[in-house]
Scaffold this motif. Structure first.
Motif, short mmCIF file in Angstrom:
data_model
loop_
_atom_site.label_atom_id
_atom_site.label_comp_id
_atom_site.label_asym_id
_atom_site.label_seq_id
_atom_site.Cartn_x
_atom_site.Cartn_y
_atom_site.Cartn_z
N PRO A 152 -9.06 -12.96 20.65
CA PRO A 152 -8.26 -12.42 21.75
C PRO A 152 -7.40 -11.22 21.36
O PRO A 152 -6.91 -10.50 22.23
CB PRO A 152 -7.37 -13.62 22.15
N VAL A 153 -7.21 -11.02 20.05
CA VAL A 153 -6.34 -9.93 19.57
C VAL A 153 -7.15 -8.68 19.24
O VAL A 153 -6.59 -7.63 18.97
CB VAL A 153 -5.55 -10.41 18.33
N ALA A 154 -8.47 -8.79 19.26
CA ALA A 154 -9.33 -7.71 18.78
C ALA A 154 -9.11 -6.40 19.52
O ALA A 154 -9.22 -5.32 18.93
CB ALA A 154 -10.79 -8.13 18.85
N SER A 155 -8.78 -6.45 20.81
CA SER A 155 -8.54 -5.22 21.56
C SER A 155 -7.32 -4.45 21.07
O SER A 155 -7.16 -3.28 21.37
CB SER A 155 -8.38 -5.51 23.06
N HIS A 156 -6.46 -5.11 20.33
CA HIS A 156 -5.24 -4.47 19.83
C HIS A 156 -5.45 -3.80 18.47
O HIS A 156 -4.49 -3.31 17.87
CB HIS A 156 -4.10 -5.47 19.77
N GLY A 157 -6.71 -3.81 17.99
CA GLY A 157 -7.05 -3.05 16.80
C GLY A 157 -6.43 -3.59 15.53
O GLY A 157 -5.99 -4.75 15.46
N SER A 158 -6.38 -2.72 14.52
CA SER A 158 -5.94 -3.15 13.20
C SER A 158 -4.49 -3.64 13.22
O SER A 158 -4.17 -4.64 12.56
CB SER A 158 -6.08 -2.00 12.19
N ALA A 159 -3.62 -2.97 13.97
CA ALA A 159 -2.21 -3.38 13.99
C ALA A 159 -2.06 -4.78 14.55
O ALA A 159 -1.31 -5.61 14.00
CB ALA A 159 -1.38 -2.39 14.79
#
Length: 220
Positions: free
Chosen positions: A47-54
């Motif tokens: 679920p966090v993948a859209s927020h990229g590396s940060a």
């Protein structure tokens, strides 16, 4: 709800066209291993993948991902990801057929992503339908990125269309904000990386889809 068929459809990349979570999770795992920290499951990372590396590094490192460490941790993450950004990545179910149908209906399509050009261009050759599209705008193509509407304006221009002739499909709040600001009909890809902490009902997308091919049902 039946709508007029658009002349163009612009898509976010990660979480909308491609399920890149496994490759991003792999990079996070390698960095956590280097620091001998507990690992994060793919289920937690997705679920966090859209927020990229940060977003992913914040998930994995918690308070250890801070102003003093973030530059080095992000560099380590991106180094691992750059070595192999595609082997675990795949189309979301139905995307390939959706793109085929868009071609058949003479609806142009393109990509507007906040993913940097380096990683986008490393990924697209492995997905020929995406590599062939006429519009690709990345997070560093301009000096602004989504939720600013300028990348969407540029993509519409690359397709030879007016913004109001295009729809924008994405799975994150910034996608809906950018699409609305650009005057495009916005479609929330609810099958993407929407977390339990997100509040998509407040994003004010014009409509939403639960799976990719449902997009075609909006105008047929």
């Amino acid at each position: 709800m039946t709508l007029r068929r658009p002349r163009g459809v612009l898509f976010d990349l990660d979480g909308t066209l491609l399920d890149t979570a496994a490759d991003l999770h792999h990079a996070l795992t390698q960095v956590l291993n280097t620091h001998r920290l507990p690992l994060v499951s793919l289920e937690q990372a997705r679920p966090v993948a859209s927020h990229g590396s940060a977003g992913l590094l914040s998930l994995g490192f918690g308070s250890k991902f801070n102003a003093d460490t973030q530059a080095d941790l992000r560099a380590a993450f991106l180094s691992v990801y750059a070595a192999d950004p595609y082997s675990r990545t795949q189309y979301f179910d139905g995307i390939s057929e959706l793109l085929t149908q868009l071609d058949a209906q003479d609806v142009q399509y393109g990509i507007v992503t906040n993913k940097p050009t380096q990683f986008t261009q490393a990924l697209l050759p492995h997905f020929p339908q995406l590599a062939a599209c006429r519009a690709v705008v990345c997070g560093d193509t301009l000096d602004v990125a989504k939720p600013h509407p300028a990348p969407l304006y540029l993509a519409a221009e690359q397709l030879g269309l007016e913004p109001n002739e295009c729809w924008y499909v994405g799975d994150a709040e910034r996608d809906i904000q950018a699409g609305r600001a650009a005057g495009m009909l916005t479609v929330l890809a609810h099958y993407g990386y929407v977390s339990e902490q997100d509040t998509p009902a407040l994003w004010q997308a014009d409509t939403e889809i639960q799976y990719p091919l449902q997009l075609l049902d909006l105008w047929t």
